[in-house]
Design a protein around this motif. Sequence first.
Motif, PDB file in Angstrom:
ATOM      1  N   ASP A 445       1.069  -1.263   0.075  1.00 56.07           N
ATOM      2  CA  ASP A 445       0.090   0.143  -0.221  1.00 56.07           C
ATOM      3  C   ASP A 445       0.713   1.116  -0.438  1.00 56.07           C
ATOM      4  O   ASP A 445       0.527   2.065  -0.672  1.00 56.07           O
ATOM      5  N   ARG A 446       1.882   1.397   1.119  1.00 55.66           N
ATOM      6  CA  ARG A 446       2.664   2.084   0.929  1.00 55.66           C
ATOM      7  C   ARG A 446       3.636   2.832  -0.203  1.00 55.66           C
ATOM      8  O   ARG A 446       3.528   3.981  -0.375  1.00 55.66           O
ATOM      9  N   LEU A 447       4.230   1.884  -1.080  1.00 59.70           N
ATOM     10  CA  LEU A 447       4.134   1.742  -2.105  1.00 59.70           C
ATOM     11  C   LEU A 447       4.300   2.093  -3.393  1.00 59.70           C
ATOM     12  O   LEU A 447       4.775   2.792  -3.714  1.00 59.70           O
ATOM     13  N   GLU A 448       2.311   1.414  -3.642  1.00 60.59           N
ATOM     14  CA  GLU A 448       2.171   2.646  -4.247  1.00 60.59           C
ATOM     15  C   GLU A 448       1.591   4.582  -4.402  1.00 60.59           C
ATOM     16  O   GLU A 448       1.367   4.495  -5.204  1.00 60.59           O
ATOM     17  N   ALA A 449       1.273   4.425  -3.128  1.00 65.84           N
ATOM     18  CA  ALA A 449       1.123   5.171  -3.031  1.00 65.84           C
ATOM     19  C   ALA A 449       2.097   5.885  -2.651  1.00 65.84           C
ATOM     20  O   ALA A 449       2.507   7.719  -4.099  1.00 65.84           O
ATOM     21  N   GLU A 450       3.419   5.641  -2.858  1.00 67.49           N
ATOM     22  CA  GLU A 450       4.666   6.397  -3.219  1.00 67.49           C
ATOM     23  C   GLU A 450       4.699   6.457  -4.876  1.00 67.49           C
ATOM     24  O   GLU A 450       5.439   8.009  -5.049  1.00 67.49           O
ATOM     25  N   HIS A 451       4.549   5.494  -5.448  1.00 63.44           N
ATOM     26  CA  HIS A 451       4.502   6.055  -6.798  1.00 63.44           C
ATOM     27  C   HIS A 451       3.592   7.305  -7.229  1.00 63.44           C
ATOM     28  O   HIS A 451       4.399   7.929  -8.391  1.00 63.44           O
ATOM     29  N   LEU A 452       2.311   7.617  -6.514  1.00 63.65           N
ATOM     30  CA  LEU A 452       1.660   8.375  -6.359  1.00 63.65           C
ATOM     31  C   LEU A 452       2.553   9.677  -7.230  1.00 63.65           C
ATOM     32  O   LEU A 452       2.114  10.893  -7.593  1.00 63.65           O
ATOM     33  N   VAL A 453       3.550   9.487  -5.470  1.00 63.51           N
ATOM     34  CA  VAL A 453       4.113  10.361  -5.270  1.00 63.51           C
ATOM     35  C   VAL A 453       5.404  11.113  -5.836  1.00 63.51           C
ATOM     36  O   VAL A 453       5.579  12.418  -7.013  1.00 63.51           O
ATOM     37  N   ILE A 454       5.356  10.476  -7.196  1.00 64.80           N
ATOM     38  CA  ILE A 454       6.486  10.743  -7.477  1.00 64.80           C
ATOM     39  C   ILE A 454       6.097  10.392  -8.934  1.00 64.80           C
ATOM     40  O   ILE A 454       6.708  11.401  -9.714  1.00 64.80           O
ATOM     41  N   ALA A 455       5.003   9.821  -9.237  1.00 67.28           N
ATOM     42  CA  ALA A 455       4.521  10.577 -10.677  1.00 67.28           C
ATOM     43  C   ALA A 455       4.554  11.689 -10.744  1.00 67.28           C
ATOM     44  O   ALA A 455       4.488  13.114 -11.645  1.00 67.28           O
ATOM     45  N   GLY A 456       3.958  12.968  -9.817  1.00 67.78           N
ATOM     46  CA  GLY A 456       3.534  14.561  -9.538  1.00 67.78           C
ATOM     47  C   GLY A 456       4.766  14.795  -9.126  1.00 67.78           C
ATOM     48  O   GLY A 456       4.826  16.098 -10.342  1.00 67.78           O
ATOM     49  N   VAL A 457       6.403  14.336  -9.189  1.00 72.10           N
ATOM     50  CA  VAL A 457       7.340  15.314  -9.144  1.00 72.10           C
ATOM     51  C   VAL A 457       7.581  15.433 -10.452  1.00 72.10           C
ATOM     52  O   VAL A 457       8.154  15.855 -10.923  1.00 72.10           O
ATOM     53  N   LEU A 458       7.544  13.979 -11.343  1.00 74.04           N
ATOM     54  CA  LEU A 458       7.798  14.244 -12.503  1.00 74.04           C
ATOM     55  C   LEU A 458       7.312  14.662 -13.449  1.00 74.04           C
ATOM     56  O   LEU A 458       7.549  15.338 -14.440  1.00 74.04           O
ATOM     57  N   GLU A 459       6.000  15.482 -12.914  1.00 72.81           N
ATOM     58  CA  GLU A 459       4.905  15.587 -13.463  1.00 72.81           C
ATOM     59  C   GLU A 459       5.120  17.201 -13.549  1.00 72.81           C
ATOM     60  O   GLU A 459       5.616  18.550 -14.817  1.00 72.81           O
ATOM     61  N   ARG A 460       5.865  18.003 -11.894  1.00 74.01           N
ATOM     62  CA  ARG A 460       6.147  19.048 -12.500  1.00 74.01           C
ATOM     63  C   ARG A 460       7.827  19.273 -12.509  1.00 74.01           C
ATOM     64  O   ARG A 460       7.880  20.562 -13.207  1.00 74.01           O
ATOM     65  N   PHE A 461       8.651  18.204 -12.944  1.00 74.61           N
ATOM     66  CA  PHE A 461       9.905  18.089 -13.292  1.00 74.61           C
ATOM     67  C   PHE A 461       9.760  18.300 -15.369  1.00 74.61           C
ATOM     68  O   PHE A 461      10.294  19.382 -15.828  1.00 74.61           O
ATOM     69  N   ASP A 462       8.500  17.827 -15.445  1.00 69.79           N
ATOM     70  CA  ASP A 462       8.491  17.822 -16.786  1.00 69.79           C
ATOM     71  C   ASP A 462       7.305  19.037 -17.239  1.00 69.79           C
ATOM     72  O   ASP A 462       8.163  20.493 -18.082  1.00 69.79           O
ATOM     73  N   ARG A 463       6.684  19.709 -16.682  1.00 71.70           N
ATOM     74  CA  ARG A 463       6.158  21.726 -16.494  1.00 71.70           C
ATOM     75  C   ARG A 463       7.544  22.003 -16.858  1.00 71.70           C
ATOM     76  O   ARG A 463       7.205  23.370 -17.251  1.00 71.70           O
ATOM     77  N   ALA A 464       8.855  22.236 -15.508  1.00 76.17           N
ATOM     78  CA  ALA A 464       9.601  22.898 -15.828  1.00 76.17           C
ATOM     79  C   ALA A 464      10.175  23.038 -16.887  1.00 76.17           C
ATOM     80  O   ALA A 464      10.333  23.930 -17.645  1.00 76.17           O
ATOM     81  N   LEU A 465      10.428  21.799 -17.510  1.00 80.15           N
ATOM     82  CA  LEU A 465      11.323  22.050 -18.810  1.00 80.15           C
ATOM     83  C   LEU A 465      10.108  22.503 -19.984  1.00 80.15           C
ATOM     84  O   LEU A 465      10.937  23.270 -20.712  1.00 80.15           O
ATOM     85  N   VAL A 466       9.026  21.887 -19.683  1.00 76.33           N
ATOM     86  CA  VAL A 466       8.666  22.783 -20.777  1.00 76.33           C
ATOM     87  C   VAL A 466       8.878  25.013 -20.729  1.00 76.33           C
ATOM     88  O   VAL A 466       8.760  25.243 -21.597  1.00 76.33           O
ATOM     89  N   ASP A 467       8.305  24.650 -19.592  1.00 79.66           N
ATOM     90  CA  ASP A 467       8.714  26.584 -18.997  1.00 79.66           C
ATOM     91  C   ASP A 467       9.752  26.800 -19.535  1.00 79.66           C
ATOM     92  O   ASP A 467       9.976  27.798 -20.464  1.00 79.66           O
ATOM     93  N   ILE A 485      14.651  23.529 -12.447  1.00 80.71           N
ATOM     94  CA  ILE A 485      15.452  22.540 -12.838  1.00 80.71           C
ATOM     95  C   ILE A 485      15.754  21.602 -12.066  1.00 80.71           C
ATOM     96  O   ILE A 485      16.166  20.516 -11.184  1.00 80.71           O
ATOM     97  N   GLY A 486      17.468  22.538 -11.466  1.00 84.43           N
ATOM     98  CA  GLY A 486      18.038  21.181 -11.061  1.00 84.43           C
ATOM     99  C   GLY A 486      17.280  21.061  -9.542  1.00 84.43           C
ATOM    100  O   GLY A 486      18.150  19.316  -8.838  1.00 84.43           O
ATOM    101  N   SER A 487      16.939  21.908  -8.482  1.00 81.34           N
ATOM    102  CA  SER A 487      16.321  21.585  -7.309  1.00 81.34           C
ATOM    103  C   SER A 487      15.705  20.228  -7.494  1.00 81.34           C
ATOM    104  O   SER A 487      15.255  19.507  -6.887  1.00 81.34           O
ATOM    105  N   LEU A 488      14.402  20.109  -8.530  1.00 83.10           N
ATOM    106  CA  LEU A 488      13.481  19.442  -9.091  1.00 83.10           C
ATOM    107  C   LEU A 488      14.125  18.403  -8.972  1.00 83.10           C
ATOM    108  O   LEU A 488      14.125  16.718  -8.991  1.00 83.10           O
ATOM    109  N   ALA A 489      15.375  17.879 -10.042  1.00 78.28           N
ATOM    110  CA  ALA A 489      16.350  16.890 -10.322  1.00 78.28           C
ATOM    111  C   ALA A 489      16.660  16.388  -9.013  1.00 78.28           C
ATOM    112  O   ALA A 489      17.135  15.059  -8.801  1.00 78.28           O
ATOM    113  N   GLU A 490      17.265  17.035  -7.888  1.00 76.49           N
ATOM    114  CA  GLU A 490      17.562  16.789  -7.041  1.00 76.49           C
ATOM    115  C   GLU A 490      17.258  15.698  -5.998  1.00 76.49           C
ATOM    116  O   GLU A 490      16.680  14.839  -5.608  1.00 76.49           O
TER     117      GLU A 490
END
Length: 518
Positions: A445-467, A485-490
């Motif tokens: 259950d926890r791993l699945e929840a973390e997957h959603l968190v990681i997906a959110g970070v990836l989306e923010r990372f992608d939006r920053a790249l688009v910007d 971008i550097g902060s999100l990658a870290e």
Amino acid sequence: MPDLGHELTFGLFLPNPASQAATVVRLAQVAEQQGLDLVGVQDHPYNADLLDTWTLLSHLAAATSTIRLFPGVACLPLRPPAVLARSVASLDLLTGGRVELGLGAGYLLDAIGRMGGPWLTRGEAVDALADAIEVIRAIWTADEPITLGGHYPIESVAPGPAPAHPVGIWVGAYQPRMLSLTARLADGWLPSQAYASPDQTRDLNARMDEMAVDAGRRPADIVRIYNVNGRFGSAAGGFLDGPPAQWASQLTDLVLEQGFSSFLLAPGGDIVSSIECFAQEVAPDVRERVAAARRGGPAEPEPMARAAVTVAAPEGDDGIERDGSWGDAGGLPVQDRPRPPVLDPPAPSGPSHPDNFRNLVAIHDHLRAELEQIGQAVGQVAEGELTPAAARTLISRMTVRQNHWTLGSFCASYCRIVTIHHAVEDAHMFPGVRAAAPQVGAVVDRLEAEHLVIAGVLERFDRALVDLVREDGSSGPTDDGITEIGSLAEHLGEILRSHLAYEEDSLAVALTMMPAPV
């Protein structure tokens, strides 16, 4: 001939039997889902057993969204070049620039004639191909009505439409006159292993390079695309006959020694498994080896440090740290992670399957390596060595960006390779772990929840790249954008490394308790 420095691409030479139309479409979708770059389709209009190539490519364009498509190669005598030019440009516009054009002079000239095409000699067919390339390029680029003679005369023909991107014209050629035409007029050379072995392509490449120089061109002006076929197996054999690492080594040699940069698999045997293995094991390995060689390092990779990992129950409170620190998973505090229960490993005589865990670690190591590549890409953007658009393209092709993180290990244990397809993974891996070891339900259950968190970070990372892409004008991207971008990658690196280590430690024993592969 040395490496020409072109971007590496990998694809599928798609079989197109009319009797299996739905399967043909599904295979193209599998190729796209697995991250391949290209789909090529043979073109033999006189063969009633095959789907018409241009109709199929148009249908595939609607059934896919990212993979590039091309006829490999179009049978020119049965496809008038002025009409073909407009068909290619139209589909390129409809797909947002996903079409290339493979061209051939026509192989079975008698069959072409009986189908209603022109009755040509070999020499005439070569001359006709040269005339056709002139017509096609004029239709795409001219700014006034076109009049041309030759084998395909046109008179006062309005040009257009122009394709969405500079469509490559790739020619299938083996004999001297066709090689000379390719060297003078084409953007790419498209041989097949079935007609030219690697030893033969070495000589053909060298001859074509000389012809290109004689024509006032550079060898690098001609991309080299190779249709390949082989067999995946545990024992090493001849060319492309053995384990994926052998395939990667041999294809790397073709990049570094002959200048090839694109490889299209003509799959045999279990077609889906072959596609998956080629996409998920061979292609990334070749890219890593070539990148290392281009940086001045050895093309052969160092042995994986985790090859001899031992499956054992986690010990202690902190688990085993792997290539990163334990940290909060994006708002899910690490101290809230459920501790894995103590499980008894299967007895030696019982259903122990350590490959399940080894495969999990293998895919995790691949993801950790991709994190390093993301960090390097961000650094190159900051230094002005890489555009934000190129960085986004690079990262979008990575496994980690496709929201597949860890689940591929299940199918690796069942299919011999890591099949990364979310629907299959979600349906089987975690349910399989829950069924084999219900005690780890809270961990899952926890791993699945973390997957959603990681997906959110990836989306923010992608939006920053688009910007950044939007800002990337003559003055370049802003310092604030690069800093973000550097902060999100870290941040991504911290939470993903932590997540991977937690999963490895928590599921080490449970994975060995899953059923045997079928």
